[in-house]
Scaffold this motif. Structure first.
Motif, PDB file in Angstrom:
ATOM      1  N   ALA A  34      19.690  15.825 -25.713  1.00  0.00           N
ATOM      2  CA  ALA A  34      18.983  16.974 -25.150  1.00  0.00           C
ATOM      3  C   ALA A  34      17.508  16.893 -25.543  1.00  0.00           C
ATOM      4  CB  ALA A  34      19.609  18.269 -25.672  1.00  0.00           C
ATOM      5  N   GLY A  35      16.644  17.188 -24.590  1.00  0.00           N
ATOM      6  CA  GLY A  35      15.210  17.067 -24.812  1.00  0.00           C
ATOM      7  C   GLY A  35      14.610  15.813 -24.218  1.00  0.00           C
ATOM      8  N   ASP A  36      15.442  14.799 -23.937  1.00  0.00           N
ATOM      9  CA  ASP A  36      14.939  13.598 -23.275  1.00  0.00           C
ATOM     10  C   ASP A  36      14.632  13.904 -21.807  1.00  0.00           C
ATOM     11  OD1 ASP A  36      15.122  12.007 -25.514  1.00  0.00           O
ATOM     12  OD2 ASP A  36      17.077  11.154 -24.989  1.00  0.00           O
ATOM     13  N   THR A  37      13.629  13.224 -21.281  1.00  0.00           N
ATOM     14  CA  THR A  37      13.266  13.359 -19.866  1.00  0.00           C
ATOM     15  C   THR A  37      13.561  12.032 -19.175  1.00  0.00           C
ATOM     16  OG1 THR A  37      11.563  15.007 -20.310  1.00  0.00           O
ATOM     17  CG2 THR A  37      11.403  13.810 -18.220  1.00  0.00           C
ATOM     18  N   ILE A  38      14.400  12.089 -18.147  1.00  0.00           N
ATOM     19  CA  ILE A  38      14.914  10.879 -17.501  1.00  0.00           C
ATOM     20  C   ILE A  38      14.246  10.653 -16.147  1.00  0.00           C
ATOM     21  CG2 ILE A  38      16.997   9.686 -16.716  1.00  0.00           C
ATOM     22  CD1 ILE A  38      16.854  10.341 -19.751  1.00  0.00           C
ATOM     23  N   HIS A  39      13.864   9.413 -15.911  1.00  0.00           N
ATOM     24  CA  HIS A  39      13.411   9.011 -14.570  1.00  0.00           C
ATOM     25  C   HIS A  39      14.184   7.755 -14.175  1.00  0.00           C
ATOM     26  CE1 HIS A  39      10.677   6.678 -17.219  1.00  0.00           C
ATOM     27  NE2 HIS A  39      10.638   5.781 -16.253  1.00  0.00           N
ATOM     28  N   ALA A  40      14.113   7.403 -12.887  1.00  0.00           N
ATOM     29  CA  ALA A  40      15.005   6.360 -12.376  1.00  0.00           C
ATOM     30  C   ALA A  40      14.279   5.391 -11.447  1.00  0.00           C
ATOM     31  CB  ALA A  40      16.190   6.982 -11.646  1.00  0.00           C
ATOM     32  N   ARG A  41      14.858   4.219 -11.361  1.00  0.00           N
ATOM     33  CA  ARG A  41      14.400   3.166 -10.440  1.00  0.00           C
ATOM     34  C   ARG A  41      15.622   2.628  -9.706  1.00  0.00           C
ATOM     35  NH1 ARG A  41      12.413  -1.257 -13.872  1.00  0.00           N
ATOM     36  NH2 ARG A  41      10.521   0.003 -14.027  1.00  0.00           N
ATOM     37  N   THR A  42      15.461   2.335  -8.426  1.00  0.00           N
ATOM     38  CA  THR A  42      16.545   1.762  -7.626  1.00  0.00           C
ATOM     39  C   THR A  42      16.066   0.499  -6.935  1.00  0.00           C
ATOM     40  OG1 THR A  42      17.609   3.899  -7.236  1.00  0.00           O
ATOM     41  CG2 THR A  42      18.097   2.140  -5.670  1.00  0.00           C
ATOM     42  N   THR A  43      16.886  -0.549  -6.971  1.00  0.00           N
ATOM     43  CA  THR A  43      16.594  -1.810  -6.290  1.00  0.00           C
ATOM     44  C   THR A  43      17.714  -2.110  -5.308  1.00  0.00           C
ATOM     45  OG1 THR A  43      15.487  -2.644  -8.285  1.00  0.00           O
ATOM     46  CG2 THR A  43      16.082  -4.264  -6.595  1.00  0.00           C
ATOM     47  N   VAL A  44      17.350  -2.533  -4.101  1.00  0.00           N
ATOM     48  CA  VAL A  44      18.352  -2.917  -3.094  1.00  0.00           C
ATOM     49  C   VAL A  44      18.774  -4.357  -3.373  1.00  0.00           C
ATOM     50  CG1 VAL A  44      18.818  -3.247  -0.640  1.00  0.00           C
ATOM     51  CG2 VAL A  44      17.353  -1.359  -1.395  1.00  0.00           C
ATOM     52  N   LEU A  45      20.059  -4.536  -3.696  1.00  0.00           N
ATOM     53  CA  LEU A  45      20.564  -5.860  -4.053  1.00  0.00           C
ATOM     54  C   LEU A  45      21.203  -6.601  -2.889  1.00  0.00           C
ATOM     55  CD1 LEU A  45      22.266  -5.211  -7.524  1.00  0.00           C
ATOM     56  CD2 LEU A  45      19.938  -6.020  -7.056  1.00  0.00           C
ATOM     57  N   ASP A  46      21.845  -5.855  -1.977  1.00  0.00           N
ATOM     58  CA  ASP A  46      22.592  -6.534  -0.914  1.00  0.00           C
ATOM     59  C   ASP A  46      22.736  -5.601   0.282  1.00  0.00           C
ATOM     60  OD1 ASP A  46      24.153  -8.850   0.019  1.00  0.00           O
ATOM     61  OD2 ASP A  46      25.844  -7.465  -0.044  1.00  0.00           O
ATOM     62  N   LEU A  47      22.780  -6.201   1.465  1.00  0.00           N
ATOM     63  CA  LEU A  47      22.972  -5.477   2.723  1.00  0.00           C
ATOM     64  C   LEU A  47      24.000  -6.233   3.551  1.00  0.00           C
ATOM     65  CD1 LEU A  47      19.185  -4.999   3.630  1.00  0.00           C
ATOM     66  CD2 LEU A  47      20.700  -3.200   2.797  1.00  0.00           C
ATOM     67  N   ARG A  48      24.969  -5.514   4.102  1.00  0.00           N
ATOM     68  CA  ARG A  48      25.898  -6.165   5.028  1.00  0.00           C
ATOM     69  C   ARG A  48      26.458  -5.145   6.007  1.00  0.00           C
ATOM     70  NH1 ARG A  48      31.434  -5.744   3.722  1.00  0.00           N
ATOM     71  NH2 ARG A  48      31.877  -4.925   1.623  1.00  0.00           N
TER      72      ARG A  48
END
Length: 204
Positions: free
Chosen positions: A151-165
């Protein structure tokens, strides 16, 4: 004070110049506020129509291999998040809900429930990737929790596209494999997973 009246819906959070009706020509623009709305609102407030939809998420065809999304939304975690989620999921582990017990652990305080952390990291990605354009999650693999979260941590995120089909069973959909990464306020990676999502194709 005057008489009562029907106040109607909340004030429109999107500036007037960004609003369109379904009869207006599509602009291809999405106001930042619309990216935080549920799909039905996003459709209405961005002039959605079936012929020229404007979505907060991306259609299958709009994803590109190795594209990286640095998500702008962040979330500071609260003790109440941890307690509520653990209670809601019937998880009585003292490491999450008992501060006195945790004083005797190597962490010295309650750990955030890791499933909450995972859900948050994925949730932070939705406004840029799948809002209104996903059919379903198909699965998650390679889940790792690489650092403790409190509690108290601030979270951010990153997303990478690995595969498409393309989907073999659904001509209106394709499958996108994402790598989601979560980081705390010190940019230390705290969680990762690979996720497959069944995504809609852009309507003809």
């Amino acid at each position: 004070m005057g008489g009562t009246s029907d106040a109607g819906p909340p004030r429109h959070p999107i500036p007037r110049e960004w609003r369109r009706t379904p009869r207006d020509p599509p602009t291809g623009q999405v106001h930042p506020a619309a990216r935080r709305l549920v799909p039905a609102q996003a459709y209405a407030w961005n002039g959605y129509d079936r012929a020229s939809p404007t979505m907060a998420g991306l259609w299958f065809e709009q994803f590109e291999m190795n594209r990286v999304f640095e998500h702008e939304l962040r979330r500071t975690l609260l003790e109440s998040d941890n307690m509520w989620f653990s209670n809601a999921t019937m998880n009585p582990a003292a490491i999450h809900i008992d501060a006195e017990y945790c004083k005797g652990t190597e962490f010295g305080k309650p750990l955030m429930n890791s499933i909450f952390t995972l859900g948050l990291v994925i949730g932070l990605s939705v406004q840029d990737t799948t809002l209104g354009t996903t059919i379903a999650n198909l699965g998650m693999t390679d889940v790792k929790f690489s650092a403790p979260v409190f509690a108290g941590d601030t979270i951010h995120a990153r997303t990478t596209v690995l595969d498409l089909r393309e989907s073999k069973s659904r001509p209106n959909a394709g499958i996108v494999t994402f790598l989601h990464q979560g980081f705390n306020q010190r940019d230390i990676e705290i969680a990762t997973c690979k996720r497959q999502a069944l995504m809609l194709r852009k309507p003809a």
